[in-house]
Motif scaffolding. Structure first.
Motif, PDB file in Angstrom:
ATOM      1  N   ALA A   9       0.840  -1.197   0.000  1.00  0.00           N
ATOM      2  CA  ALA A   9       0.000   0.000   0.000  1.00  0.00           C
ATOM      3  C   ALA A   9       0.871   1.242   0.000  1.00  0.00           C
ATOM      4  O   ALA A   9       1.940   1.273   0.633  1.00  0.00           O
ATOM      5  N   LEU A  10       0.405   2.261  -0.717  1.00  0.00           N
ATOM      6  CA  LEU A  10       1.105   3.544  -0.754  1.00  0.00           C
ATOM      7  C   LEU A  10       0.232   4.573  -0.039  1.00  0.00           C
ATOM      8  O   LEU A  10      -0.908   4.830  -0.447  1.00  0.00           O
ATOM      9  N   LEU A  11       0.765   5.151   1.024  1.00  0.00           N
ATOM     10  CA  LEU A  11       0.021   6.119   1.822  1.00  0.00           C
ATOM     11  C   LEU A  11       0.729   7.470   1.764  1.00  0.00           C
ATOM     12  O   LEU A  11       1.922   7.562   2.097  1.00  0.00           O
ATOM     13  N   SER A  12       0.028   8.500   1.332  1.00  0.00           N
ATOM     14  CA  SER A  12       0.602   9.852   1.271  1.00  0.00           C
ATOM     15  C   SER A  12      -0.537  10.846   1.433  1.00  0.00           C
ATOM     16  O   SER A  12      -1.296  11.102   0.492  1.00  0.00           O
ATOM     17  N   VAL A  13      -0.672  11.384   2.640  1.00  0.00           N
ATOM     18  CA  VAL A  13      -1.843  12.222   2.938  1.00  0.00           C
ATOM     19  C   VAL A  13      -1.421  13.525   3.609  1.00  0.00           C
ATOM     20  O   VAL A  13      -0.468  13.557   4.387  1.00  0.00           O
ATOM     21  N   SER A  14      -2.154  14.591   3.299  1.00  0.00           N
ATOM     22  CA  SER A  14      -1.971  15.856   4.014  1.00  0.00           C
ATOM     23  C   SER A  14      -2.862  15.886   5.253  1.00  0.00           C
ATOM     24  O   SER A  14      -2.454  16.367   6.312  1.00  0.00           O
ATOM     25  N   LYS A  16      -4.178  13.794   8.080  1.00  0.00           N
ATOM     26  CA  LYS A  16      -3.784  12.519   8.674  1.00  0.00           C
ATOM     27  C   LYS A  16      -4.832  11.936   9.613  1.00  0.00           C
ATOM     28  O   LYS A  16      -4.542  11.029  10.406  1.00  0.00           O
ATOM     29  N   THR A  17      -6.059  12.416   9.509  1.00  0.00           N
ATOM     30  CA  THR A  17      -7.144  11.874  10.310  1.00  0.00           C
ATOM     31  C   THR A  17      -7.324  10.388  10.035  1.00  0.00           C
ATOM     32  O   THR A  17      -7.529   9.985   8.883  1.00  0.00           O
ATOM     33  N   GLY A  18      -7.228   9.566  11.061  1.00  0.00           N
ATOM     34  CA  GLY A  18      -7.439   8.126  10.918  1.00  0.00           C
ATOM     35  C   GLY A  18      -6.298   7.371  10.284  1.00  0.00           C
ATOM     36  O   GLY A  18      -6.379   6.144  10.094  1.00  0.00           O
ATOM     37  N   LEU A  19      -5.190   8.074   9.949  1.00  0.00           N
ATOM     38  CA  LEU A  19      -4.086   7.442   9.227  1.00  0.00           C
ATOM     39  C   LEU A  19      -3.441   6.298  10.008  1.00  0.00           C
ATOM     40  O   LEU A  19      -3.251   5.194   9.483  1.00  0.00           O
ATOM     41  N   VAL A  20      -3.100   6.560  11.253  1.00  0.00           N
ATOM     42  CA  VAL A  20      -2.346   5.567  12.035  1.00  0.00           C
ATOM     43  C   VAL A  20      -3.170   4.300  12.228  1.00  0.00           C
ATOM     44  O   VAL A  20      -2.670   3.176  12.047  1.00  0.00           O
ATOM     45  N   GLU A  21      -4.443   4.450  12.555  1.00  0.00           N
ATOM     46  CA  GLU A  21      -5.309   3.286  12.772  1.00  0.00           C
ATOM     47  C   GLU A  21      -5.440   2.470  11.481  1.00  0.00           C
ATOM     48  O   GLU A  21      -5.417   1.233  11.500  1.00  0.00           O
ATOM     49  N   PHE A  22      -5.571   3.164  10.354  1.00  0.00           N
ATOM     50  CA  PHE A  22      -5.692   2.490   9.069  1.00  0.00           C
ATOM     51  C   PHE A  22      -4.413   1.714   8.745  1.00  0.00           C
ATOM     52  O   PHE A  22      -4.446   0.543   8.323  1.00  0.00           O
ATOM     53  N   ALA A  23      -3.267   2.370   8.966  1.00  0.00           N
ATOM     54  CA  ALA A  23      -1.992   1.722   8.674  1.00  0.00           C
ATOM     55  C   ALA A  23      -1.769   0.504   9.568  1.00  0.00           C
ATOM     56  O   ALA A  23      -1.190  -0.504   9.122  1.00  0.00           O
ATOM     57  N   ARG A  24      -2.218   0.571  10.809  1.00  0.00           N
ATOM     58  CA  ARG A  24      -2.087  -0.586  11.705  1.00  0.00           C
ATOM     59  C   ARG A  24      -2.874  -1.781  11.170  1.00  0.00           C
ATOM     60  O   ARG A  24      -2.420  -2.929  11.259  1.00  0.00           O
ATOM     61  N   THR A  25      -4.055  -1.508  10.616  1.00  0.00           N
ATOM     62  CA  THR A  25      -4.853  -2.589  10.029  1.00  0.00           C
ATOM     63  C   THR A  25      -4.106  -3.230   8.857  1.00  0.00           C
ATOM     64  O   THR A  25      -4.066  -4.454   8.716  1.00  0.00           O
ATOM     65  N   LEU A  26      -3.514  -2.394   8.002  1.00  0.00           N
ATOM     66  CA  LEU A  26      -2.752  -2.919   6.867  1.00  0.00           C
ATOM     67  C   LEU A  26      -1.551  -3.745   7.336  1.00  0.00           C
ATOM     68  O   LEU A  26      -1.286  -4.835   6.824  1.00  0.00           O
ATOM     69  N   ALA A  27      -0.835  -3.202   8.319  1.00  0.00           N
ATOM     70  CA  ALA A  27       0.345  -3.908   8.819  1.00  0.00           C
ATOM     71  C   ALA A  27      -0.034  -5.246   9.437  1.00  0.00           C
ATOM     72  O   ALA A  27       0.687  -6.242   9.284  1.00  0.00           O
ATOM     73  N   ALA A  28      -1.191  -5.279  10.104  1.00  0.00           N
ATOM     74  CA  ALA A  28      -1.642  -6.528  10.722  1.00  0.00           C
ATOM     75  C   ALA A  28      -1.942  -7.589   9.680  1.00  0.00           C
ATOM     76  O   ALA A  28      -1.886  -8.797   9.969  1.00  0.00           O
ATOM     77  N   GLN A  29      -2.270  -7.153   8.432  1.00  0.00           N
ATOM     78  CA  GLN A  29      -2.528  -8.093   7.346  1.00  0.00           C
ATOM     79  C   GLN A  29      -1.243  -8.473   6.601  1.00  0.00           C
ATOM     80  O   GLN A  29      -1.286  -9.203   5.614  1.00  0.00           O
ATOM     81  N   GLY A  30      -0.119  -7.943   7.089  1.00  0.00           N
ATOM     82  CA  GLY A  30       1.155  -8.257   6.460  1.00  0.00           C
ATOM     83  C   GLY A  30       1.504  -7.392   5.272  1.00  0.00           C
ATOM     84  O   GLY A  30       2.415  -7.728   4.501  1.00  0.00           O
ATOM     85  N   THR A  39       3.929  11.932   6.054  1.00  0.00           N
ATOM     86  CA  THR A  39       3.142  10.725   6.291  1.00  0.00           C
ATOM     87  C   THR A  39       4.029   9.608   6.839  1.00  0.00           C
ATOM     88  O   THR A  39       3.676   8.929   7.812  1.00  0.00           O
ATOM     89  N   ALA A  40       5.210   9.418   6.222  1.00  0.00           N
ATOM     90  CA  ALA A  40       6.134   8.391   6.693  1.00  0.00           C
ATOM     91  C   ALA A  40       6.571   8.661   8.124  1.00  0.00           C
ATOM     92  O   ALA A  40       6.659   7.738   8.953  1.00  0.00           O
ATOM     93  N   LYS A  41       6.819   9.929   8.440  1.00  0.00           N
ATOM     94  CA  LYS A  41       7.243  10.277   9.806  1.00  0.00           C
ATOM     95  C   LYS A  41       6.148   9.965  10.810  1.00  0.00           C
ATOM     96  O   LYS A  41       6.397   9.417  11.895  1.00  0.00           O
ATOM     97  N   ALA A  42       4.899  10.314  10.474  1.00  0.00           N
ATOM     98  CA  ALA A  42       3.788  10.056  11.387  1.00  0.00           C
ATOM     99  C   ALA A  42       3.639   8.563  11.657  1.00  0.00           C
ATOM    100  O   ALA A  42       3.350   8.151  12.792  1.00  0.00           O
ATOM    101  N   LEU A  43       3.835   7.755  10.645  1.00  0.00           N
ATOM    102  CA  LEU A  43       3.712   6.309  10.816  1.00  0.00           C
ATOM    103  C   LEU A  43       4.869   5.752  11.639  1.00  0.00           C
ATOM    104  O   LEU A  43       4.681   4.904  12.524  1.00  0.00           O
ATOM    105  N   ARG A  44       6.082   6.220  11.367  1.00  0.00           N
ATOM    106  CA  ARG A  44       7.235   5.744  12.143  1.00  0.00           C
ATOM    107  C   ARG A  44       7.078   6.139  13.610  1.00  0.00           C
ATOM    108  O   ARG A  44       7.401   5.351  14.512  1.00  0.00           O
ATOM    109  N   ASP A  45       6.616   7.379  13.845  1.00  0.00           N
ATOM    110  CA  ASP A  45       6.420   7.831  15.224  1.00  0.00           C
ATOM    111  C   ASP A  45       5.416   6.956  15.955  1.00  0.00           C
ATOM    112  O   ASP A  45       5.455   6.835  17.187  1.00  0.00           O
ATOM    113  N   ALA A  46       4.493   6.338  15.195  1.00  0.00           N
ATOM    114  CA  ALA A  46       3.487   5.456  15.791  1.00  0.00           C
ATOM    115  C   ALA A  46       3.987   4.010  15.863  1.00  0.00           C
ATOM    116  O   ALA A  46       3.239   3.113  16.272  1.00  0.00           O
TER     117      ALA A  46
END
Length: 524
Positions: A9-14, A16-30, A39-46
């Motif tokens: 998945a490619l995530l690039s958003v200005s 970021k509402t709901g971004l971290v929760e959405f990315a966690r779901t994707l990561a949980a699916q591998g 966007t990358a920084k926000a995800l790494r920080d999480a």
């Protein structure tokens, strides 16, 4: 087609509402998550694993980030058809990995324009890579999911968690929303360029619209309807907070808009009461309470179940008066806590607070649909002042008459044609609207004036000693003579009829003062 898993998945958003929760779901699916910048920084920080997009594509960001996604490693991964062997062979040959989901929201161009940013800032906020990725993913929706709005993330994440991927039906729905988003985005850019170039009516015109509310029905129950906002942020029903009351209907919105645009015409505290998109009572005064009393006196029968607009914050005293009759909607810039508490006792009454007033002189465009297209015109921002008026009769208007003539002509601008408005002391005392004959409008307004006087326990019609405004010229003297018979002492009208001299002569014969504006206010 079966549910498709999300492997990359490619995530690039200005936004970021709901971004971290959405990315966690994707990561949980591998899923492998590609991203860049904030966007990358926000995800790494999480604590979510992220791969830099440039590392994935093997191509660095260049031109201050203007080029970072416009590369084959991105668009090849989005556009290739997984069901075509030749496509599969080509992406393998060039080392292009599939991207199964894109989540992008665009640079905030509309918000940048709305805050009055410089030309250069607006240009820099025109997104190129985002729309390109969105359109690539949407075109290939048979194999790729594309998300463009923050509110989509929760539902899609739920589907991925429950089924392991996205269904074709979901991807089709997302693709349709994606093209609508890029179309609206391009329309906003096009409109901005047209304004910058002073092109009122460019060769191609697109109207951006964002769904604000799906309505129960249209003007009638068998019609469907919805309310869209266009991003211009003009204060009024589009910016209003509904504090209380039932859901707004199509007719409520139409009438409320008419009322609020009318009340914004006046500098003094003012009240406008509207019924079926026509004012049935308008008044200005030193304070809202007096304006309400005068506006209601004009036509208390029509005011029942009407729309009330004020151009000042509502107080408890004004709220007590307004809630004394059945009212559908009240709209104002604000209301104090005491006023809100009074309105709250009428649970079905809709209270709208806008935070500001529309500028009646601001430029803008209005639209009306016709068979096979639509008509566009500049908003009627015309206004007249005393210096613009030409006295054409032997008698000059008095100072009070002149003030009332200006007031009546402003009201006339908001009354459906043919429009006749009698006014006295900064308040309407009779309104005739929407008649095929101007003389009929004059007679109806006079009749309503007499009925209002009876309701107030008065022996003399309210129009006695009033002034009268006409939205367009009197084609014959009969309309003016009807106004004189109703008790009007002064007249304001655009002029320009072949029979102006006959009308002027009739005014002189009746002892009326008459001024001409040279400006017409048809409203159909």
């Amino acid at each position: 087609m079966a549910t498709l898993p999300i492997r990359r998945a490619l995530l690039s958003v200005s936004d970021k509402t709901g971004l971290v929760e959405f990315a966690r779901t994707l990561a949980a699916q591998g899923a492998e998550i590609l991203s860049t910048g904030g966007t990358a920084k926000a995800l790494r920080d999480a604590g979510i694993p992220v791969k830099e997009l440039s590392d994935h594509t093997g191509f660095p960001e260049i031109l201050d980030g203007r080029v970072k996604t416009l590369v084959p490693g991105v668009h090849g991964g989005l556009l290739f058809r997984r069901d075509l062997p030749e496509h599969v062979a080509q992406v393998e040959q060039h080392g292009i990995a599939p991207i199964d989901l894109v989540c992008v929201n665009l640079y905030p161009f509309e918000a940048t324009v709305a805050r009055g940013a410089s030309y250069e800032d607006c240009v820099e906020n025109i997104d190129i890579g985002g729309p390109a990725m969105i359109r690539s993913a949407a075109k290939n929706h048979a194999h790729v999911a594309v998300l463009t709005e923050p509110e989509q993330l929760l539902e899609v994440a739920k589907e991925i968690a429950e089924t392991g991927g996205t269904s074709l039906a979901t991807r089709k729905t997302l693709a349709a929303a994606a093209y609508a988003r890029t179309a609206a985005y391009d329309a906003a850019i096009s409109r901005w360029f047209a304004q910058e170039l002073a092109q009122d009516f460019p060769q191609r015109l697109s109207i951006p619209g964002l769904l604000k509310q799906t309505l129960r029905y249209g003007e009638n129950p068998h019609q469907q309807a919805a309310f869209y906002v266009d991003g211009t942020h003009r204060p009024g029903i589009a910016t209003a907070e509904q504090v209380q009351g039932k859901e707004l209907s199509y007719n409520n919105l139409n009438d409320t808009d008419a009322a609020y645009e009318a009340v914004a015409e006046f500098e003094e505290p003012a009240i406008v009461i509207v019924k079926h998109a026509n004012p049935c009572g308008v008044a200005t005064a030193a304070e809202l309470n007096a304006a309400w009393d005068a506006a209601l006196r004009c036509d208390p029968v029509s005011a029942f179940g009407g729309i009330i607009a004020a151009n000042r914050p509502l107080t408890a005293e004004a709220a007590e008066r307004i809630t004394a009759i059945f009212t559908e909607v009240v709209i104002a810039p604000d209301a104090d806590e005491a006023a809100r508490a009074i309105f709250a006792k009428k649970k079905n009454l809709r209270l709208l607070l806008t935070g500001g007033l529309p500028d009646p002189g601001a430029p803008g465009t209005t639209f009306r649909s016709v068979a096979g297209g639509f008509l566009a015109q500049s908003r009627d921002a015309g206004r007249v002042a005393v210096a613009d008026l030409k006295v054409v009769t032997k008698r000059q208007p008095t100072t009070q008459e002149m003030q009332d003539l200006i007031f009546a002509f402003r009201v006339c601008k908001h009354v459906k044609s043919n429009a006749i408005v009698y006014a006295k002391g900064g308040a309407t005392v009779g309104i005739g609207a929407g008649q095929m004959s101007r003389v009929d409008s004059a007679r109806i307004a006079a009749w309503k004036s007499a009925e209002a006087a009876k309701a107030a326990g008065l022996d003399t019609p309210l129009a006695q000693g009033s002034v009268v405004a006409s939205d367009a010229f009197f084609p014959f003297a009969d309309g003016l003579q009807a106004a004189a018979a109703a008790g009007a002492t002064a007249v304001i009208q655009p002029g320009g009829s072949m029979r102006d001299n006959e009308v002027i002569a009739a005014a002189d014969e009746a002892g009326l003062a008459m001024v001409m504006t040279g400006m017409r206010h048809f409203r159909h």
